[in-house]
Design a protein around this motif. Structure first.
Motif, PDB file in Angstrom:
ATOM      1  N   ILE A 163       0.791  -1.145   0.037  1.00 20.13           N
ATOM      2  CA  ILE A 163       0.000  -0.040  -0.087  1.00 20.13           C
ATOM      3  C   ILE A 163       0.826   1.195   0.013  1.00 20.13           C
ATOM      4  O   ILE A 163       0.853   2.183  -0.823  1.00 20.13           O
ATOM      5  CB  ILE A 163      -0.954  -0.220   1.180  1.00 20.13           C
ATOM      6  CG1 ILE A 163      -2.096  -1.179   1.140  1.00 20.13           C
ATOM      7  CG2 ILE A 163      -1.551   1.352   1.358  1.00 20.13           C
ATOM      8  CD1 ILE A 163      -2.699  -1.499   2.236  1.00 20.13           C
ATOM      9  N   TYR A 164       1.753   1.206   0.804  1.00 18.26           N
ATOM     10  CA  TYR A 164       2.726   2.351   0.811  1.00 18.26           C
ATOM     11  C   TYR A 164       3.238   2.686  -0.676  1.00 18.26           C
ATOM     12  O   TYR A 164       3.389   3.738  -1.130  1.00 18.26           O
ATOM     13  CB  TYR A 164       4.089   2.127   1.781  1.00 18.26           C
ATOM     14  CG  TYR A 164       3.969   2.566   2.923  1.00 18.26           C
ATOM     15  CD1 TYR A 164       3.665   3.872   3.453  1.00 18.26           C
ATOM     16  CD2 TYR A 164       4.102   1.867   4.427  1.00 18.26           C
ATOM     17  CE1 TYR A 164       3.342   4.410   4.625  1.00 18.26           C
ATOM     18  CE2 TYR A 164       3.920   2.228   5.597  1.00 18.26           C
ATOM     19  CZ  TYR A 164       3.705   3.559   5.795  1.00 18.26           C
ATOM     20  OH  TYR A 164       3.719   4.145   6.997  1.00 18.26           O
ATOM     21  N   GLN A 165       3.741   1.462  -1.430  1.00 21.11           N
ATOM     22  CA  GLN A 165       4.115   1.611  -2.586  1.00 21.11           C
ATOM     23  C   GLN A 165       3.072   2.132  -3.893  1.00 21.11           C
ATOM     24  O   GLN A 165       3.923   2.303  -4.784  1.00 21.11           O
ATOM     25  CB  GLN A 165       4.955   0.335  -2.986  1.00 21.11           C
ATOM     26  CG  GLN A 165       6.148  -0.104  -2.198  1.00 21.11           C
ATOM     27  CD  GLN A 165       6.487  -1.608  -2.290  1.00 21.11           C
ATOM     28  OE1 GLN A 165       5.961  -2.317  -3.129  1.00 21.11           O
ATOM     29  NE2 GLN A 165       7.742  -1.702  -1.890  1.00 21.11           N
ATOM     30  N   SER A 166       2.030   1.933  -3.543  1.00 21.92           N
ATOM     31  CA  SER A 166       1.006   1.887  -4.494  1.00 21.92           C
ATOM     32  C   SER A 166      -0.191   3.098  -4.192  1.00 21.92           C
ATOM     33  O   SER A 166      -1.053   3.048  -4.914  1.00 21.92           O
ATOM     34  CB  SER A 166       0.551   0.751  -4.919  1.00 21.92           C
ATOM     35  OG  SER A 166       1.379  -0.259  -5.690  1.00 21.92           O
ATOM     36  N   ARG A 167      -0.106   3.683  -3.019  1.00 23.67           N
ATOM     37  CA  ARG A 167      -1.389   4.736  -2.729  1.00 23.67           C
ATOM     38  C   ARG A 167      -1.155   5.793  -3.544  1.00 23.67           C
ATOM     39  O   ARG A 167       0.075   6.327  -3.904  1.00 23.67           O
ATOM     40  CB  ARG A 167      -1.375   4.773  -1.375  1.00 23.67           C
ATOM     41  CG  ARG A 167      -0.281   5.391  -0.701  1.00 23.67           C
ATOM     42  CD  ARG A 167      -0.678   5.424   0.633  1.00 23.67           C
ATOM     43  NE  ARG A 167       0.634   6.303   1.484  1.00 23.67           N
ATOM     44  CZ  ARG A 167       0.721   6.684   2.879  1.00 23.67           C
ATOM     45  NH1 ARG A 167      -0.308   6.445   3.650  1.00 23.67           N
ATOM     46  NH2 ARG A 167       1.735   7.274   3.365  1.00 23.67           N
ATOM     47  N   ARG A 168      -2.077   6.720  -3.692  1.00 20.42           N
ATOM     48  CA  ARG A 168      -1.856   8.076  -4.173  1.00 20.42           C
ATOM     49  C   ARG A 168      -1.359   8.889  -2.949  1.00 20.42           C
ATOM     50  O   ARG A 168      -1.751   8.849  -1.859  1.00 20.42           O
ATOM     51  CB  ARG A 168      -3.341   8.646  -4.377  1.00 20.42           C
ATOM     52  CG  ARG A 168      -3.188   9.895  -5.275  1.00 20.42           C
ATOM     53  CD  ARG A 168      -4.736  10.552  -5.135  1.00 20.42           C
ATOM     54  NE  ARG A 168      -5.469   9.745  -6.133  1.00 20.42           N
ATOM     55  CZ  ARG A 168      -6.739  10.106  -6.445  1.00 20.42           C
ATOM     56  NH1 ARG A 168      -7.308  11.134  -5.844  1.00 20.42           N
ATOM     57  NH2 ARG A 168      -7.457   9.182  -7.347  1.00 20.42           N
ATOM     58  N   ASN A 169      -0.412   9.776  -3.469  1.00 19.44           N
ATOM     59  CA  ASN A 169       0.267  10.725  -2.408  1.00 19.44           C
ATOM     60  C   ASN A 169       0.013  11.860  -2.683  1.00 19.44           C
ATOM     61  O   ASN A 169       0.194  12.595  -3.691  1.00 19.44           O
ATOM     62  CB  ASN A 169       1.752  10.357  -2.532  1.00 19.44           C
ATOM     63  CG  ASN A 169       2.032   8.826  -2.254  1.00 19.44           C
ATOM     64  OD1 ASN A 169       1.861   8.706  -1.005  1.00 19.44           O
ATOM     65  ND2 ASN A 169       2.636   8.108  -2.971  1.00 19.44           N
ATOM     66  N   PHE A 170      -0.162  12.649  -1.559  1.00 18.55           N
ATOM     67  CA  PHE A 170      -0.024  14.224  -1.420  1.00 18.55           C
ATOM     68  C   PHE A 170       1.356  14.322  -0.790  1.00 18.55           C
ATOM     69  O   PHE A 170       1.315  14.013   0.603  1.00 18.55           O
ATOM     70  CB  PHE A 170      -1.280  14.701  -0.662  1.00 18.55           C
ATOM     71  CG  PHE A 170      -1.294  16.020  -0.128  1.00 18.55           C
ATOM     72  CD1 PHE A 170      -1.393  16.983  -1.114  1.00 18.55           C
ATOM     73  CD2 PHE A 170      -1.085  16.492   0.932  1.00 18.55           C
ATOM     74  CE1 PHE A 170      -1.231  18.386  -0.968  1.00 18.55           C
ATOM     75  CE2 PHE A 170      -1.287  18.022   1.394  1.00 18.55           C
ATOM     76  CZ  PHE A 170      -1.461  18.898   0.347  1.00 18.55           C
ATOM     77  N   GLY A 171       2.169  14.961  -1.556  1.00 26.41           N
ATOM     78  CA  GLY A 171       3.500  15.125  -1.021  1.00 26.41           C
ATOM     79  C   GLY A 171       4.371  16.308  -1.086  1.00 26.41           C
ATOM     80  O   GLY A 171       3.675  17.252  -1.601  1.00 26.41           O
ATOM     81  N   VAL A 172       5.429  16.291  -0.722  1.00 32.89           N
ATOM     82  CA  VAL A 172       6.193  17.656  -0.847  1.00 32.89           C
ATOM     83  C   VAL A 172       7.716  17.268  -0.732  1.00 32.89           C
ATOM     84  O   VAL A 172       8.121  15.952  -0.330  1.00 32.89           O
ATOM     85  CB  VAL A 172       6.068  18.466   0.469  1.00 32.89           C
ATOM     86  CG1 VAL A 172       6.561  17.542   1.842  1.00 32.89           C
ATOM     87  CG2 VAL A 172       6.787  19.821   0.507  1.00 32.89           C
ATOM     88  N   ASN A 173       8.585  17.935  -1.359  1.00 28.35           N
ATOM     89  CA  ASN A 173       9.908  17.630  -1.547  1.00 28.35           C
ATOM     90  C   ASN A 173      10.605  18.369  -0.349  1.00 28.35           C
ATOM     91  O   ASN A 173      10.139  19.375   0.082  1.00 28.35           O
ATOM     92  CB  ASN A 173      10.575  18.456  -2.921  1.00 28.35           C
ATOM     93  CG  ASN A 173      10.285  17.661  -4.188  1.00 28.35           C
ATOM     94  OD1 ASN A 173      10.857  17.001  -4.487  1.00 28.35           O
ATOM     95  ND2 ASN A 173       9.002  18.169  -4.828  1.00 28.35           N
TER      96      ASN A 173
END
Length: 500
Positions: free
Chosen positions: A31-41
């Motif tokens: 799930i960590y590898q394939s979920r949709r991410n709301f992320g930041v650099n």
């Protein structure tokens, strides 16, 4: 390190990926590898950029190589090492991690330089070799302070090999130079070094569940004929797959998304190679964009952001690894747009997020998290979140899996619509409509498992769909109407989300 003669052979016959275990629900790691991410650099942490963090740069230094060289000359290796380690260790605090979790950030993209991987293990023969001791603890700090701490907050880490020897592009964020040519693509020795590095990264990080992926290059230079990139990409995928069959591998689209959709599609066949194509969305650099007013740029996103992809990007997952809410100063002058600056910034961020959710479902990563002095305005993540310009689109945190009666109702309605359509369109046709029902059921089950983990959504939809289709083929055979199963899977995901 394998012999350079094997470089070409290593890039052919790309190894398939195994993103889910056949017959089983997705694991937490998957799930960590394939979920949709709301992320930041986490920009300017491990790969320094002077405009974001200036004090780590001595006078006259414009890139990281120049900075480490001058600090080492002035203060010795030990002095330079302490400066850099203090920066890495203090860049992000526990309060920062808590803020990210509270604001539903699911992933951070961490740019790294080749000189930091393995604590300087891969600097031999490079410009950073004389300074390897400065970086001897960098990799351990990254794992302990970033990967392990992120996991405590249910946040994943996208490992971005941002700086390559010679540079994958001519920009100063390669770490080695303040502008110039991209030398990496013409240097086999450098490519072999990095391929060895990537195998190490995949092996050394395999024990962590919360690695979202390994990005093998950042912003590859544009190439009309990308033979050098395809050779490197293919070899990198195979070297990583020798260590980890599951981990997503992120490639750069070289500013031409369709070119790499075609390449991935040509390599996959019926299986998946587990690749995500990274696109960066900036509308503040080109001369064409500088002539446009903000409202025109916002309006043009619908037609110019990840559009015109071959076969509607079938089988290919996209992400946006960098974006911002920045317009060039010239754009603000058009039609006196600066008078409505706050509203345009919010509209721009919101529109990008809406389109990313549809076209780059693996997720998006804002550039950048924080600045040394004050905030970076429309480059600054906290500022844009607080302003309401960026937000987790389609957040399902706190939602529960619909009960069985909802599933049955949605399935029956979708199945009825599917069979009715084909009965009217082609009444004499012989179809296998049960495949639609089976695809729908599998998608609903997968989506349910993702939802149970902090309200996650499936992001690598194309990869998971291909993997589950392989299970279906193994059980039922490679028959004519597999497209019905695929339509069922798509419908299952859509109806699951609509029921929440």
């Amino acid at each position: 390190m394998f012999d350079k003669l094997k470089l070409k052979s290593k890039s052919s016959n790309i190894t398939a990926s195994e993103p889910v275990t056949p017959g089983q629900a997705p694991s937490k790691r998957q799930i960590y590898q394939s979920r949709r991410n709301f992320g930041v650099n986490l920009g300017a942490c491990f790969v320094l950029e002077k405009w974001i963090y200036h004090s780590i740069f001595p006078e006259g230094a414009g890139c990281e190589l120049e900075a480490v060289a001058k600090w080492t000359k002035d203060e010795g290796a030990d002095g330079a090492k302490k400066r850099f380690e203090d920066h890495w260790n203090n860049y992000i605090t526990e309060d920062d991690w808590k803020w990210l979790e509270d604001h539903e950030v699911t992933s951070v993209r961490v740019p790294l330089g080749y000189w930091e991987i393995g604590g300087g293990k891969f600097t031999k023969g490079t410009k950073f070799e004389p300074y390897s001791e400065v970086y001897s603890n960098a990799w351990d700090i990254f794992k302990k302070k970033f990967v392990e701490t992120a996991a405590n907050h249910s946040i994943s880490v996208l490992v971005d090999i941002h700086g390559l020897p010679g540079g994958a592009n001519g920009s100063d964020h390669s770490g080695e130079q303040s502008g110039g040519d991209a030398k990496f693509w013409n240097d086999e020795e450098s490519q072999l070094l990095v391929l060895d590095l990537l195998g190490f990264v995949a092996s050394d990080l395999k024990s962590y569940d919360n690695i979202a992926g390994i990005q093998i290059v950042n912003e590859s230079e544009f190439a009309d004929d990308p033979k050098k990139q395809t050779r490197y990409y293919g070899a990198a995928i195979n070297l990583i797959r020798e260590q980890d069959k599951e981990i997503p591998i992120v490639i750069s689209d070289g500013w031409w998304p369709d070119q790499w959709a075609k390449w991935v599609q040509s390599k996959q066949g019926l299986g998946t190679i587990g690749v995500v194509v990274d696109h960066h969305c900036y509308r503040c650099f080109s001369d064409d964009d500088k002539k446009k007013a903000p409202d025109q740029i916002i309006g043009d996103l619908e037609k110019d952001l990840l559009t015109n992809i071959t076969d509607d990007s079938k089988g290919v997952d996209y992400m946006v690894g960098e974006y911002s809410c920045v317009f060039d100063g010239a754009s603000w002058e058009v039609n006196n747009s600066d008078n409505h600056r706050d509203q345009y910034v919010v509209d721009y961020g919101n529109r990008q997020g809406q389109l990313f959710a549809k076209r780059a479902r693996f997720g998006s990563y804002f550039w950048t998290f924080k600045f040394e002095s004050g905030n970076g305005g429309e480059w600054d993540f906290r500022t844009m979140v607080d302003k309401g310009a960026i937000r987790p689109e389609g957040s399902l945190k706190g939602k529960n899996v619909p009960d069985k009666s909802v599933f049955e109702e949605k399935l029956n309605n979708a199945f009825g619509g599917h069979t009715d359509y084909w009965s009217k369109t082609d009444p004499k046709g012989k179809y296998e409509h049960e495949r639609f029902k089976e695809g729908f059921t599998v998608a609903w089950a997968d989506a349910s498992e993702f939802l149970k983990f902090n309200g996650s959504l499936i992001g690598r939809v194309e990869t998971l769909k291909i993997a589950r289709l392989q299970e279906h083929i193994a059980a039922k055979g490679l028959l004519k109407y597999l497209w019905e199963w695929e339509q069922g899977y798509d419908a299952g995901l859509k109806e699951f989300e609509s029921s929440l």
